[in-house]
Design a protein around this motif. Structure first.
Motif, PDB file in Angstrom:
ATOM      1  N   THR A   1       0.800  -1.227   0.000  1.00  0.00           N
ATOM      2  CA  THR A   1       0.000   0.000   0.000  1.00  0.00           C
ATOM      3  C   THR A   1       0.833   1.277   0.000  1.00  0.00           C
ATOM      4  OG1 THR A   1      -0.141  -0.082   2.412  1.00  0.00           O
ATOM      5  CG2 THR A   1      -1.933  -1.126   1.169  1.00  0.00           C
ATOM      6  N   VAL A   2       2.134   1.167  -0.124  1.00  0.00           N
ATOM      7  CA  VAL A   2       2.991   2.355  -0.129  1.00  0.00           C
ATOM      8  C   VAL A   2       2.583   3.271  -1.274  1.00  0.00           C
ATOM      9  CG1 VAL A   2       5.350   3.190  -0.472  1.00  0.00           C
ATOM     10  CG2 VAL A   2       4.939   1.205   0.965  1.00  0.00           C
ATOM     11  N   GLY A   3       2.398   4.533  -0.954  1.00  0.00           N
ATOM     12  CA  GLY A   3       2.058   5.522  -1.971  1.00  0.00           C
ATOM     13  C   GLY A   3       0.578   5.609  -2.291  1.00  0.00           C
ATOM     14  N   LEU A   4      -0.232   4.747  -1.690  1.00  0.00           N
ATOM     15  CA  LEU A   4      -1.670   4.794  -1.944  1.00  0.00           C
ATOM     16  C   LEU A   4      -2.357   5.672  -0.904  1.00  0.00           C
ATOM     17  CD1 LEU A   4      -2.499   1.045  -2.702  1.00  0.00           C
ATOM     18  CD2 LEU A   4      -2.043   2.875  -4.331  1.00  0.00           C
TER      19      LEU A   4
ATOM     20  N   LYS B   1      -7.405   0.760   1.508  1.00  0.00           N
ATOM     21  CA  LYS B   1      -8.480  -0.083   2.018  1.00  0.00           C
ATOM     22  C   LYS B   1      -9.052  -0.968   0.919  1.00  0.00           C
ATOM     23  CE  LYS B   1     -12.914  -0.079   4.445  1.00  0.00           C
ATOM     24  NZ  LYS B   1     -13.175  -1.381   3.929  1.00  0.00           N
ATOM     25  N   GLU B   2      -9.248  -0.396  -0.256  1.00  0.00           N
ATOM     26  CA  GLU B   2      -9.788  -1.180  -1.376  1.00  0.00           C
ATOM     27  C   GLU B   2      -8.847  -2.319  -1.752  1.00  0.00           C
ATOM     28  OE1 GLU B   2     -10.520   1.733  -4.430  1.00  0.00           O
ATOM     29  OE2 GLU B   2     -12.350   2.447  -3.448  1.00  0.00           O
ATOM     30  N   LEU B   3      -7.550  -2.044  -1.790  1.00  0.00           N
ATOM     31  CA  LEU B   3      -6.575  -3.085  -2.129  1.00  0.00           C
ATOM     32  C   LEU B   3      -6.560  -4.183  -1.063  1.00  0.00           C
ATOM     33  CD1 LEU B   3      -4.347  -4.268  -3.900  1.00  0.00           C
ATOM     34  CD2 LEU B   3      -2.724  -2.835  -2.641  1.00  0.00           C
TER      35      LEU B   3
ATOM     36  N   ASP C   1      -8.936  -4.949   1.054  1.00  0.00           N
ATOM     37  CA  ASP C   1     -10.210  -5.680   0.971  1.00  0.00           C
ATOM     38  C   ASP C   1     -10.178  -6.704  -0.159  1.00  0.00           C
ATOM     39  OD1 ASP C   1     -11.218  -4.256   3.115  1.00  0.00           O
ATOM     40  OD2 ASP C   1     -12.475  -2.924   1.899  1.00  0.00           O
ATOM     41  N   LEU C   2      -9.592  -6.322  -1.291  1.00  0.00           N
ATOM     42  CA  LEU C   2      -9.463  -7.246  -2.424  1.00  0.00           C
ATOM     43  C   LEU C   2      -8.569  -8.430  -2.064  1.00  0.00           C
ATOM     44  CD1 LEU C   2      -9.887  -8.037  -5.395  1.00  0.00           C
ATOM     45  CD2 LEU C   2      -7.922  -6.578  -5.951  1.00  0.00           C
ATOM     46  N   ILE C   3      -7.452  -8.155  -1.415  1.00  0.00           N
ATOM     47  CA  ILE C   3      -6.533  -9.220  -1.000  1.00  0.00           C
ATOM     48  C   ILE C   3      -7.239 -10.193  -0.066  1.00  0.00           C
ATOM     49  CG2 ILE C   3      -4.482  -9.671   0.436  1.00  0.00           C
ATOM     50  CD1 ILE C   3      -3.289  -7.071  -0.823  1.00  0.00           C
ATOM     51  N   ILE C   4      -7.981  -9.654   0.902  1.00  0.00           N
ATOM     52  CA  ILE C   4      -8.702 -10.501   1.856  1.00  0.00           C
ATOM     53  C   ILE C   4      -9.768 -11.325   1.135  1.00  0.00           C
ATOM     54  CG2 ILE C   4     -10.286 -10.438   3.831  1.00  0.00           C
ATOM     55  CD1 ILE C   4      -8.590  -7.954   4.782  1.00  0.00           C
TER      56      ILE C   4
END
Length: 105
Positions: free
Chosen positions: A2-5, A11-13, A15-18
Motif C-alpha cells: 500500500t505504499v504511496g496509496l 483499504k480497497e486493495l 479488501d481485495l486481498i482478503i
C-alpha cells in the motif's frame, strides 16, 4: 503493498486481498507494516538478514521475545481488554470490527 496509496485505495486493495484469500487463493505479501500483517495474514515468515527467523501466526510473531517487533495497536487493545476480564481470542482478530463483535456480546 500500500505504499504511496491514499487511505481509500489502500483499504480497497486490502479488501481485495482478503476477498481473494477467502476464495481460497494464496496471497504472498511482503511488508514492513505490521498492521497489514494483523489484518491480512494467517501465516507469517519473518526474515532477518536474509534468513527466516520465524514461521507461524501473526500472534506468535508478536509474542516472540527475541524478535523485538512493536506489537500493533489492535493487538495491544485486545491484550488490554483481556487483562480486564474480556475473553477475546486474538487469533480471530484482524480489524477493529472483529473486536467490536466480542465487546458487544
Amino acid at each position: 503493498p500500500t505504499v504511496g496509496l491514499d487511505p481509500k485505495a489502500s483499504k480497497e486493495l486490502l479488501d481485495l486481498i482478503i476477498a481473494l484469500n477467502k476464495e481460497g487463493k494464496t496471497i504472498i505479501l511482503i511488508t514492513h507494516d505490521m498492521n497489514i500483517v494483523v489484518q491480512c495474514c494467517s501465516k507469517v515468515f519473518y526474515l532477518n538478514e536474509g534468513k527466516i527467523t520465524y514461521e507461524g501466526t501473526p500472534k506468535g510473531l508478536f509474542l516472540e521475545s527475541n524478535i523485538g517487533l512493536e506489537v500493533p495497536p489492535l493487538y495491544k487493545l485486545v491484550t488490554s481488554l483481556n487483562n480486564k476480564g474480556k475473553n477475546i481470542p486474538i487469533e480471530e482478530i484482524h480489524t477493529i470490527n472483529d473486536v467490536m463483535r466480542y465487546i458487544k456480546k
